[in-house]
Design an enzyme around this catalytic site. Structure first.
Site, PDB file in Angstrom:
ATOM      1  CB  THR A   1      31.756  83.176 -72.310  1.00 52.90           C
ATOM      2  OG1 THR A   1      31.364  82.769 -71.130  1.00 52.90           O
ATOM      3  CG2 THR A   1      33.026  84.188 -72.621  1.00 52.90           C
TER       4      THR A   1
ATOM      5  CG  ASP B   1      32.938  82.004 -63.010  1.00 52.10           C
ATOM      6  OD1 ASP B   1      32.284  80.951 -63.367  1.00 52.10           O
ATOM      7  OD2 ASP B   1      33.101  82.684 -64.216  1.00 52.10           O
TER       8      ASP B   1
ATOM      9  N   GLY C   1      33.660  78.961 -73.582  1.00 49.25           N
ATOM     10  CA  GLY C   1      34.044  77.643 -73.373  1.00 49.25           C
ATOM     11  C   GLY C   1      34.171  77.412 -71.857  1.00 49.25           C
TER      12      GLY C   1
HETATM   13  N1  GLY Z   1      32.325  82.766 -66.778  1.00 45.34           N
HETATM   14  C1  GLY Z   1      33.282  82.463 -67.725  1.00 45.34           C
HETATM   15  C2  GLY Z   1      34.683  82.747 -66.879  1.00 45.34           C
HETATM   16  O1  GLY Z   1      34.787  83.912 -66.696  1.00 45.34           O
HETATM   17  O2  GLY Z   1      35.584  81.978 -67.010  1.00 45.34           O
END
Ligand code: GLY
Length: 590
Positions: A416, A456, A501
């Site tokens: 990210t 996720d 993070g």
């Molecule tokens: N893939 C990281 C987030 O969306 O929290």
């Protein structure tokens, strides 16, 4: 006034060279725009020097903070030419997709928070990836219904959701852009064709991930030329990405959703080892959603950001709101007691997040109840003791739907990137952008990597027979931790911030806000302050200074690297920018 005059002189000097670039979308070497090249080189050097000295960068007119010097330079050019923060974001994202491909790009998704300098309104845009219509709650499970091992789900087509970033870029530009769309890609096209120097960070990421990068042939050919990982300093060209950018510049985002790029994405996902389910219909149905900003009160400010499907604004808001009654300013950043309060407030927020937050288009989320001042005040009373809370569970925020959810476990991992921009019109943009895991699904198409955002979702659809809110469903967006934030006071921005993070984004952002608002640190100090992050009980420390004191309070403590990428701008008489020293980014302003 003097600086405004200076800015308009720069803008006029640049006008001729840059207009041509905007119309043709040709790659333009920085040297070719002599006037801008000079200005940019000077302020770039000042930015580098400020970062090395641990000082914030000061600016009066515009500021851009992002994860790579080439990306901030591209954004700075656009801003210096009179472009808006939305224009600059397009240029920054296009370059980041090239020079920091492990973190974000056209194959991923993003959330954007926009403060409008004219109207004072906040808008949030959801460019999160979506699950294919053929996805079921069993997507991330084996034949027996057990969750897949994380990387068995990540690598290949299975984890790829419909990318949102290209449409988000176009949508933001249509709403708030002033510059010609095509010209915003010129620097990225130039770098993709002429080559850029692989950074130490990118090279280290490639070396760490070489086995997985070898799985997909197009990915292997790019990152492991002749079978060996790219080295720092290698001049890397990406002609396929340049062609993709030319397509995007000429035709907008539509080829990504109903055209040749979309077809190539679907073919790559379905043809990969560990194939996925995406179809042309999934791609064609994708929309960026405008959603209400979620704001939480904190010490007379409104801390605002992205609501569901992100848990970012809710969790950051709860951490802060639960601390409202405690005098963190008096305790100070060196006090174990301050970190007990912050750490346990974070654990309480994570408990609510785990139970309640998911895509609110699919499940009702008690958004208002979770950041209600009275609810947060009640939860905050749980922090009144002296030691670590022995147990933490979700609360019962006011909720118009009486649904029972099981707790979700957390898997989000850190890749990210975060972009913070302020333009000379008073607009402010805070955008967190991702392909999820480092290098996403490791499937590369047309010069960019596809996300693995579907991991996720909760791998389990139920726990002890009780459904999990963040379970996979067709067309649903996975829960995120991304927390692009703008803090307002009396309706005006005082701070814009965000970070990569994984789920630690939430404590990183909350800490930075506390450091700035309670402890009076400037943005660079706030961003650089060593991390202490607690989500589920274990206290992760970047430095061991408070280890003993926190252990005495009953915490299990782990000293480890905590790799944020906080990029922040504060607003006062002037703007101050801070870039995370843990990454390669810079703050650049004029
Ligand atoms: N893939 C990281 C987030 O969306 O929290």
């Amino acid at each position: 006034m003097k600086s405004l005059l200076r800015l308009s002189a720069i803008a006029m000097a640049l006008f001729a060279s840059v207009t041509l670039a905007q119309e043709t979308a040709d790659g333009v070497a920085p040297e070719q725009t002599t006037a801008l090249g000079g200005v940019t080189a000077g302020i770039l050097a000042a930015s580098q020097a400020a970062k090395e000295a641990g000082q914030p960068v000061e600016a009066e007119n515009w500021m851009v903070v992002a994860a790579h010097p080439l990306a901030v330079k591209a954004g700075g050019r656009v801003l210096a030419e009179g472009g808006t923060a939305a224009d600059a974001m397009v240029a920054v994202q296009a370059v980041l997709g090239l020079v920091e491909p492990q973190s974000s790009g056209l194959g991923g998704g993003a959330f954007l928070v926009w403060y409008d300098g004219d109207t004072g309104q906040l808008t949030t845009l959801d460019g999160r990836e979506k699950a294919p219509l053929a996805a079921t709650p069993r997507l991330l499970q084996d034949d027996t219904g057990e969750p897949l091992k994380f990387f068995d789900a990540v690598v290949g087509g299975l984890s790829v959701g419909v990318p949102g970033t290209p449409l988000l870029m176009e949508d933001a530009h249509l709403r708030w852009g002033k510059a010609k769309w095509a010209g915003l890609f010129s620097e990225a096209i130039y770098l993709a064709e002429d080559g850029f120097s692989v950074s130490p960070r990118m090279a280290a990421s490639v070396a760490r991930d070489a086995d997985r990068l070898a799985v997909h042939s197009e990915t292997a050919a790019y990152f492991l030329p002749d079978g060996a990982p790219l080295q720092a300093g290698h001049v890397l060209r990406n002609p396929a990405y340049s062609d993709t950018l030319r397509n995007l510049a000429a035709n907008g985002a539509s080829p990504f959703y109903r055209g040749d790029v979309s077809d190539a994405i679907v073919r790559a996902v379905r043809g990969a080892d560990n194939p996925g389910l995406l179809t042309p219909i999934d791609m064609a149905l994708y929309r960026v959603e405008e959603r209400p900003a979620v704001c939480a009160p904190y010490r007379g400010n409104q801390v605002c950001g992205m609501g569901p499907p992100s848990s970012g604004a809710l969790a950051v808001g709860q951490i802060l709101g639960q601390l409202e009654a405690y005098d963190l300013a008096a305790l100070g950043p060196g006090s174990a007691e301050a970190w007990r309060l912050i750490g346990d407030s974070s654990r309480l927020a994570f408990a609510d997040r785990g139970r309640y937050v998911a895509d609110s288009d699919f499940v009702p989320v008690p958004v208002k109840g979770m950041v209600d001042a009275a609810y947060m005040g009640e939860r905050g009373k749980l922090l009144a003791g002296d030691d670590a809370l022995p147990e933490v569970s979700a609360g019962t925020p006011e909720f118009e739907h009486a649904l029972l959810w099981a707790d979700d476990e957390d898997r989000a991992t850190p890749s990210t990137s975060h972009i913070t921009i302020a333009d000379s019109y008073g607009n402010v943009l805070s955008m967190t952008t991702t392909i999820e895991n480092g290098f996403g699904s490791r499937v590369m198409v047309r010069g960019f990597l596809l996300n693995n955002e579907l991991t996720d979702f909760s791998f389990r659809s139920h726990r002890d027979g009780v459904p999990v809110a963040n379970a996979v469903a067709p067309g649903k967006r996975p829960r995120s931790s991304m927390a692009p934030t703008i803090v307002l006071r009396d309706g005006k921005p005082v701070l814009a911030v965000g970070s990569p993070g994984g789920s630690r984004i939430i404590p990183y952002v909350a800490k930075t806000i506390i450091a700035h608002l309670d402890w009076g640190m400037d943005v660079q100090q706030a961003v650089s302050l060593p991390h202490l992050a607690n989500r589920f009980g274990t206290y992760d420390l970047e430095e061991d200074t408070l280890q003993g004191a926190l252990e005495d309070m009953g915490y299990e403590v782990k000293v480890r690297g905590l790799n944020s990428g906080l990029h922040a701008i504060s607003f006062g008489d002037t703007m101050l920018g801070g870039a995370d020293p843990r990454r390669e980014g810079l703050a650049l302003g004029e």
